[in-house]
Write a protein that holds these residues in place. Structure first.
Motif, PDB file in Angstrom:
ATOM      1  N   THR A 251       0.862  -1.174   0.000  1.00 31.88           N
ATOM      2  CA  THR A 251       0.000   0.000   0.000  1.00 31.88           C
ATOM      3  C   THR A 251       0.899   1.224   0.000  1.00 31.88           C
ATOM      4  O   THR A 251       2.115   1.127   0.184  1.00 31.88           O
ATOM      5  CB  THR A 251      -0.922   0.030   1.223  1.00 31.88           C
ATOM      6  N   LEU A 267      -3.216   4.458  -2.227  1.00 34.29           N
ATOM      7  CA  LEU A 267      -3.946   3.204  -2.441  1.00 34.29           C
ATOM      8  C   LEU A 267      -3.691   2.313  -1.225  1.00 34.29           C
ATOM      9  O   LEU A 267      -2.609   2.267  -0.679  1.00 34.29           O
ATOM     10  CB  LEU A 267      -3.550   2.517  -3.758  1.00 34.29           C
ATOM     11  N   HIS A 287      -8.522   2.719   1.474  1.00 33.97           N
ATOM     12  CA  HIS A 287      -9.173   1.630   0.742  1.00 33.97           C
ATOM     13  C   HIS A 287      -9.095   0.349   1.574  1.00 33.97           C
ATOM     14  O   HIS A 287      -8.023  -0.186   1.795  1.00 33.97           O
ATOM     15  CB  HIS A 287      -8.476   1.379  -0.599  1.00 33.97           C
ATOM     16  N   GLU A 294     -15.546  -0.406  -2.579  1.00 36.25           N
ATOM     17  CA  GLU A 294     -14.483  -1.362  -2.881  1.00 36.25           C
ATOM     18  C   GLU A 294     -15.046  -2.779  -2.994  1.00 36.25           C
ATOM     19  O   GLU A 294     -14.661  -3.547  -3.880  1.00 36.25           O
ATOM     20  CB  GLU A 294     -13.404  -1.313  -1.798  1.00 36.25           C
ATOM     21  N   ARG A 321      -6.459  -2.337  -2.453  1.00 34.44           N
ATOM     22  CA  ARG A 321      -5.684  -1.682  -3.500  1.00 34.44           C
ATOM     23  C   ARG A 321      -4.212  -1.724  -3.091  1.00 34.44           C
ATOM     24  O   ARG A 321      -3.873  -1.478  -1.930  1.00 34.44           O
ATOM     25  CB  ARG A 321      -6.128  -0.239  -3.732  1.00 34.44           C
ATOM     26  N   SER A 333      -6.577  -3.603  -6.792  1.00 33.73           N
ATOM     27  CA  SER A 333      -6.322  -2.623  -7.835  1.00 33.73           C
ATOM     28  C   SER A 333      -5.042  -1.831  -7.565  1.00 33.73           C
ATOM     29  O   SER A 333      -4.710  -1.532  -6.417  1.00 33.73           O
ATOM     30  CB  SER A 333      -7.503  -1.648  -7.931  1.00 33.73           C
ATOM     31  N   GLU A 335      -4.817   1.188  -8.950  1.00 28.73           N
ATOM     32  CA  GLU A 335      -5.235   2.556  -9.265  1.00 28.73           C
ATOM     33  C   GLU A 335      -5.368   3.374  -7.982  1.00 28.73           C
ATOM     34  O   GLU A 335      -6.125   3.014  -7.084  1.00 28.73           O
ATOM     35  CB  GLU A 335      -6.577   2.547 -10.008  1.00 28.73           C
TER      36      GLU A 335
END
Length: 449
Positions: A251, A267, A287, A294, A321, A333, A335
C-alpha cells in the motif's frame, strides 16, 4: 534521503557547505574506478530494465551521498546530472545476451530489454566522480540550497514482525533530483507498507516519485501525474514480479507539495492527515475491502470479500488496493485515488503513517500526542515521530510501524497556539471531512484485465 530503509531519521534542511563536501569526497576517491575496482554501493539485483535505470541509479547515488552526509540539494543535483549523462551514452554494451532478455508478453509492443546492473553501477559511479570533479571548481547555484527549508521527523521499526517491510521517502529536493528548473518549489513525501515481502515497497519507494516527475502533466495537473505514477509503477513492478517470481505487494500514501498546493495520492490503508491550527483535517479515505464501493468493485470483477479475522479480498489479502500482488490482480487494484488542497499558511504539519500506527491510534488523538511532545521538548519536533511510534507500540501494535511528520510551520509556533484546538477534550477534537479547499478525491475503477 530519497527512500528509506527501516531506520530513525530527522531531516532539518539547513544550508550546508557543498564545497567542503566535494573536497572531502575527492580526497577519498581521487580518481575514477578502474574496471577491477569494487563499487562503493550494491546494485539491487543483477539486472535493470531500460525504464528502471534512471530511478534505480538515482537511488544508489542518493543513498551513497546521503551516507556521507552530503547537503541534500547538492546530492540531488549530483545524482541528476550523473544520471542524465549516463542516459545520453550508448548502453548497448550492458545488454544481456538475447537468451537472457525477458520474453515478449502478450499485449506488449516489444520485449523488455534487460541491462547488467553491476556494470551500469560502475559506469555511473565514474560519471558521478566526473561531475564531482568539475563542480569542485564551481558549484551550480541550484545545488547550493533549497527554496524552502523543511523540518521532517521520521521513525520506523520492525516491531514484533519477523521482517521490516515498510519503506518511506522524504524528498524536499524534488526539483534538483529531476532537473526541474521552473520557479515552482516541489517536495515529495511518502510511506509504503509492504506485505508478502519488501520488494514491492522498496520498488515503490524508488519509482513512484521518478514516474511522477516524468509525467508531461506534472506542471499542469500534479494530482493526475501522481495517480498515473502509481499506475505505471504497478505495471513496472508486475513485469518484474513475473520475471523474478515475486509475490509481494504494498500500500502507499504520498504527498507532493507544489508551491502552495498540497496533492495527495494513495492506495490501500496507509494514511496521511493534515493538522491545521490544532484541528485534524481529513484528506482521504483509506481503501479497505469492507468499504462498500471497494466491495462492489471487487464483486463486479468476479471476486469476493469475506471476513476471516478481518475483511479480506478473495479470502487472502486484507487490502483492496496495492502495487504488486500479481496473483490478485485485478481484484486488488493498482489505481490510486487523489485529492488536492490549497494551503493557507496556517497549517501545522502533515502526518503520514502505515496501518501499524493508525490501527491503534485514532486520528482525533494525533493532535494531543504531538502537542504533548512539543511541550515536553520545548518546541523541538525532531523526535516527535519516535514518540508516536512508541505510543502505537505501547497500545498493542505488533505490525511494522512507520511515522513521518512534515512540519509546515515552525513547531515552536504551535506551542504559542496550543490552547486552540490542541487543548480541547478528545470529544471536541473531531476530524472535519473534506473541508473548504479540498477537492473530492478522483476515483478510477479499473476494468477487468
Amino acid at each position: 534521503m530519497a527512500s528509506g530503509a527501516p531506520q530513525n531519521s530527522q531531516m532539518a534542511c539547513d544550508t550546508e557547505d557543498p564545497q567542503g563536501f566535494l573536497d572531502a569526497l575527492l580526497q577519498d576517491f581521487p580518481a575514477p574506478l578502474s574496471p577491477e575496482s569494487s563499487v562503493p554501493w550494491k546494485a539491487p539485483g543483477t539486472v535493470f530494465s531500460q525504464d528502471e535505470v534512471e530511478a534505480e541509479l538515482a537511488e544508489l547515488a542518493m543513498g551513497f551521498l546521503g551516507s556521507r552526509n552530503a547537503p541534500l540539494p547538492l546530492a540531488a543535483s549530483l545524482a541528476h546530472t550523473a544520471v542524465s549523462r549516463l542516459l545520453q551514452t550508448d548502453l548497448s554494451e550492458f545488454r544481456k545476451l538475447p537468451g537472457e532478455e525477458e520474453e515478449q508478453e502478450e499485449g506488449e509492443q516489444a520485449p523488455v530489454t534487460l541491462l547488467d546492473a553491476q556494470g551500469l553501477a560502475q559506469r555511473f559511479f565514474n560519471l558521478l566522480w566526473e561531475v564531482t570533479s568539475q563542480w569542485q571548481k564551481e558549484v551550480p547555484p541550484a545545488a547550493r540550497t533549497l527554496q524552502r527549508q523543511w523540518l521532517v521527523s521520521i521513525h520506523a521499526i520492525r516491531n514484533t514482525r519477523r521482517k521490516m517491510e515498510d519503506r518511506h521517502v522524504a524528498l524536499p529536493a524534488f526539483n534538483q533530483l529531476f532537473g526541474l528548473s521552473d520557479p515552482v518549489d516541489r517536495a515529495f513525501f511518502a510511506v509504503f507498507d509492504g506485505h508478502g515481502g519488501v520488494d514491492a515497497a522498496r520498488y515503490a519507494a524508488v519509482h513512484v516519485h521518478a514516474n511522477a516527475a516524468r509525467q508531461p502533466e506534472l506542471p499542469t495537473n500534479p494530482a493526475r501525474a501522481l495517480r498515473e505514477a502509481f499506475r505505471h509503477t504497478d505495471q513496472m513492478f508486475l513485469r518484474k514480479a513475473k520475471r523474478e517470481r515475486l509475490q509481494s505487494g504494498t500500500t502507499g500514501v504520498c504527498v507532493l507539495i507544489v508551491g502552495t498546493t498540497l496533492h495527495v495520492a494513495w492506495l490501500g490503508d496507509s494514511q496521511v492527515v493534515l493538522v491545521q491550527q490544532g484541528q485534524v483535517v481529513t484528506l482521504m479515505e483509506p481503501h479497505r475491502p469492507e468499504r462498500q464501493d471497494e466491495k462492489e468493485r471487487i464483486e463486479a470483477l468476479g471476486g469476493f470479500v469475506s471476513h476471516m479475522d478481518c475483511w479480506r479480498v478473495n479470502g487472502t489479502l486484507a487490502v483492496s488496493r496495492a502495487i504488486g500482488d500479481v496473483f490478485q490482480k485485478p481484484y486488488v487494484s493498482g489505481e490510486a485515488d487523489v485529492a488536492s488542497r490549497e494551503l493557507a499558511g496556517s497549517e501545522d504539519y502533515l502526518l503520514l503513517a502505515c496501518d501499524g500506527f493508525f490501527d491503534v491510534v485514532p486520528l482525533q488523538e494525533v493532535v494531543g500526542l504531538v502537542q504533548g511532545h512539543l511541550v515536553r521538548q520545548q518546541g523541538s519536533g525532531l523526535h516527535v515521530a519516535a514518540e508516536l511510534v512508541t505510543e502505537a507500540r505501547e497500545r498493542g501494535s505488533h505490525d511494522n510501524i512507520t511515522v513521518m511528520v512534515v512540519f509546515l510551520r515552525d513547531p515552536r509556533e504551535l506551542l504559542e497556539g496550543g490552547g486552540r484546538g490542541a487543548g480541547d477534550s478528545q470529544a471536541d477534537r473531531r476530524s472535519r471531512d473534506l473541508p473548504s479547499g479540498l477537492s473530492e478525491p478522483e476515483t478510477h475503477a479499473p476494468q477487468r484485465g
